[in-house]
Design an enzyme around this catalytic site. Structure first.
Site, PDB file in Angstrom:
ATOM      1  N   GLU A   1       1.094  -1.174   0.127  1.00  0.00           N
ATOM      2  CA  GLU A   1      -0.022  -0.190   0.357  1.00  0.00           C
ATOM      3  C   GLU A   1       0.527   0.834   0.005  1.00  0.00           C
ATOM      4  O   GLU A   1       0.834   2.226  -0.930  1.00  0.00           O
ATOM      5  CB  GLU A   1      -0.964  -0.216   1.230  1.00  0.00           C
ATOM      6  CG  GLU A   1      -2.171  -1.040   1.045  1.00  0.00           C
ATOM      7  CD  GLU A   1      -2.719  -1.465   2.123  1.00  0.00           C
ATOM      8  OE1 GLU A   1      -3.641  -1.591   1.783  1.00  0.00           O
ATOM      9  OE2 GLU A   1      -2.567  -1.787   3.310  1.00  0.00           O
TER      10      GLU A   1
ATOM     11  N   GLU B   1      -3.546 -10.042   3.310  1.00  0.00           N
ATOM     12  CA  GLU B   1      -4.129 -10.057   4.325  1.00  0.00           C
ATOM     13  C   GLU B   1      -5.360 -11.231   4.578  1.00  0.00           C
ATOM     14  O   GLU B   1      -5.332 -11.352   5.771  1.00  0.00           O
ATOM     15  CB  GLU B   1      -4.599  -8.492   4.892  1.00  0.00           C
ATOM     16  CG  GLU B   1      -3.735  -7.039   4.790  1.00  0.00           C
ATOM     17  CD  GLU B   1      -3.371  -6.836   3.739  1.00  0.00           C
ATOM     18  OE1 GLU B   1      -2.501  -5.992   3.476  1.00  0.00           O
ATOM     19  OE2 GLU B   1      -2.969  -7.959   2.349  1.00  0.00           O
TER      20      GLU B   1
END
Length: 257
Positions: A111, A131
């Site tokens: 990210e 994740e």
């Protein structure tokens, strides 16, 4: 020892991640980064042309993401807020952000790459959003990656936890340049030399215009994702099971609630 360092050299601000070997983004590290960006914001706007996010030579990864210890319901709000403050600070500074990636950029590390305007990666770099394996999803990438690499490629990264090598990351638009490790410094300096050649305020204004046009709805989207992440996702018992399984190095036993 500092977990991140900031230096302005030859009109470029270098933000260096300095938590070897993996640059795990702990709350403490993100707070240091935000303090450095706040200090950078108090510098004269014409004192630097661009920001480079890079890593110490001894780091084997760009960043493998958030510290599991910091990612639990009691600290999820602070974690998300600190990380999104990095993004918002970079937007406010409105200088071109160049990411220099060696090794893994996973989770919030990936990210952080998505925060960058231009990305140079070594050929052995990898990018992923793992994740879902731990009972989570990447809040920031849910907003940014569809705009950068497209809807379906983002779905595969988030829902299937597919990992991109550097060549594929370049093909889909997450990375701009892929070079052998020995050419990383040369390519970085080549790109920075171009940015130094432009007017600092004009460069800043151009970057702001591009972000305003392309990410005009970003704040509303990020707020909506933050709300869902904190108020829905973090209430699932599977989140705690996923994080516990990761710490215990075992396969999660999902309860589906």
């Amino acid at each position: 020892m500092p977990l991140a360092r900031l230096a302005i050299e030859n009109h470029i601000a270098f933000l260096t991640l300095a938590s070897p070997p993996l640059n795990v983004l702990s709350l403490a590290m993100m707070r240091e980064i935000n303090q450095l960006l706040d200090a950078l914001g108090r510098k004269p706007a014409n004192s630097f042309h661009a920001i480079v996010i890079t890593t110490e030579p001894e780091c084997t990864a760009f960043s493998t993401g958030i510290s599991v210890e910091d990612h639990k319901p009691s600290t999820a709000y602070q974690t998300l807020q600190e990380f999104h403050t990095i993004y918002r600070s970079l937007r406010t500074l409105s200088k071109p952000v160049v990411g220099v990636v060696r090794g893994q950029a996973f989770g919030m590390g990936c990210e952080l790459v998505a925060y960058c305007d231009l990305v140079i990666a070594v050929a052995t770099a990898t990018f992923g959003q793992p994740e879902i394996r731990f009972g989570l999803y990447p809040a920031t990438s849910s907003v940014l990656l569809p705009r950068i690499i497209g809807w379906h490629r983002t779905l595969r990264m988030v829902l299937l936890s597919e990992v991109l090598d550097a060549a594929e990351a370049q093909r889909v638009g997450l990375v701009d340049y892929v070079v052998p490790p020995e050419q990383l410094a040369v390519k970085t300096e080549e790109l920075l030399a171009v940015l130094r050649g432009w007017s600092a305020p004009v460069l800043e204004s151009a970057r702001r215009a591009l972000h305003t046009a392309y990410f005009h709805d970003i704040e509303a989207a990020m707020q909506a994702v933050e709300d869902q992440y904190l108020n829905q996702l973090m209430s699932y018992s599977d989140v705690q099971e996923g994080l516990l399984a990761f710490r215990e190095k075992r396969k999660p036993n999902w309860k589906h609630h």
